[in-house]
Design an enzyme around this catalytic site. Structure first.
Site, PDB file in Angstrom:
ATOM      1  N   CYS A  77       0.852  -1.180   0.000  1.00  0.00           N
ATOM      2  CA  CYS A  77       0.000   0.000   0.000  1.00  0.00           C
ATOM      3  C   CYS A  77       0.893   1.237   0.000  1.00  0.00           C
ATOM      4  O   CYS A  77       1.815   1.338   0.807  1.00  0.00           O
ATOM      5  CB  CYS A  77      -0.906   0.009   1.228  1.00  0.00           C
ATOM      6  SG  CYS A  77      -1.827  -1.530   1.431  1.00  0.00           S
ATOM      7  N   LEU A  79       0.864   5.350   0.270  1.00  0.00           N
ATOM      8  CA  LEU A  79       0.107   6.525   0.680  1.00  0.00           C
ATOM      9  C   LEU A  79       0.902   7.766   0.330  1.00  0.00           C
ATOM     10  O   LEU A  79       2.127   7.786   0.488  1.00  0.00           O
ATOM     11  CB  LEU A  79      -0.164   6.504   2.190  1.00  0.00           C
ATOM     12  CG  LEU A  79      -0.934   5.297   2.738  1.00  0.00           C
ATOM     13  CD1 LEU A  79      -1.072   5.411   4.255  1.00  0.00           C
ATOM     14  CD2 LEU A  79      -2.289   5.177   2.081  1.00  0.00           C
ATOM     15  N   SER A 105       2.833  -4.323   3.462  1.00  0.00           N
ATOM     16  CA  SER A 105       3.759  -3.208   3.593  1.00  0.00           C
ATOM     17  C   SER A 105       2.958  -1.963   3.269  1.00  0.00           C
ATOM     18  O   SER A 105       2.137  -1.965   2.355  1.00  0.00           O
ATOM     19  CB  SER A 105       4.920  -3.318   2.597  1.00  0.00           C
ATOM     20  OG  SER A 105       5.660  -4.496   2.825  1.00  0.00           O
ATOM     21  N   CYS A 106       3.172  -0.909   4.021  1.00  0.00           N
ATOM     22  CA  CYS A 106       2.477   0.348   3.770  1.00  0.00           C
ATOM     23  C   CYS A 106       3.520   1.449   3.871  1.00  0.00           C
ATOM     24  O   CYS A 106       4.123   1.625   4.934  1.00  0.00           O
ATOM     25  CB  CYS A 106       1.345   0.556   4.779  1.00  0.00           C
ATOM     26  SG  CYS A 106       0.285   1.951   4.387  1.00  0.00           S
ATOM     27  N   ILE A 107       3.730   2.145   2.773  1.00  0.00           N
ATOM     28  CA  ILE A 107       4.784   3.149   2.747  1.00  0.00           C
ATOM     29  C   ILE A 107       4.261   4.480   2.216  1.00  0.00           C
ATOM     30  O   ILE A 107       3.277   4.525   1.482  1.00  0.00           O
ATOM     31  CB  ILE A 107       5.984   2.696   1.892  1.00  0.00           C
ATOM     32  CG1 ILE A 107       5.562   2.475   0.442  1.00  0.00           C
ATOM     33  CG2 ILE A 107       6.608   1.443   2.455  1.00  0.00           C
ATOM     34  CD1 ILE A 107       6.708   2.276  -0.497  1.00  0.00           C
TER      35      ILE A 107
END
Length: 128
Positions: A77, A79, A105-107
């Site tokens: 993901c 952002l 993973s969210c970066i």
């Protein structure tokens, strides 16, 4: 052997890539922007509206391939602003729940295509 996936229920590719590819029983999706597939414009509203549209597009591609949100193993993901993390998680939970949610993973990305607030890609297995 690779199989290309395409559905009109998700935005058409805006570059030289596929909506998704299947290899054996695994599907790899391209990042899904919050584009309405009918108009190719962003969902109106804030991060929640954009997240909901991105995840709806992802769901359409998965379903076209014989997969589902329940068969997602991993998401990545992106952002545009990590200040949106909590609001994004609220919508993400609507689609994936909290029990056996995919690895993720969210970066924060410096800039996303078309200045989107969010983009989501996934790896899933085909339901048999």
């Amino acid at each position: 052997m690779k199989t290309q996936i395409h559905t009109d229920s998700a935005p058409a590719a805006i570059g030289p890539y596929s909506q998704a590819l299947i290899f054996q029983d695994i599907i790899f999706t391209s990042g899904q922007l919050p584009l309405d597939p009918a108009t190719m414009t962003f969902a109106d509203g804030d991060i929640k509206a954009q997240a909901r549209q991105s995840l709806t597009n992802l769901k359409a591609i998965l379903e076209q391939s014989g997969a589902s949100m329940d068969s997602v193993l991993k998401t990545t993901c992106f952002l545009s602003d990590m200040e949106n993390f909590a609001a994004f998680n609220e919508v993400y939970t609507e689609f994936f729940g909290t029990e056996m949610a995919p690895a993720r993973s969210c970066i924060e990305a410096a800039r996303l295509p078309k200045d989107a607030l969010v983009e989501v890609e996934a790896i899933a297995f085909i339901n048999k």
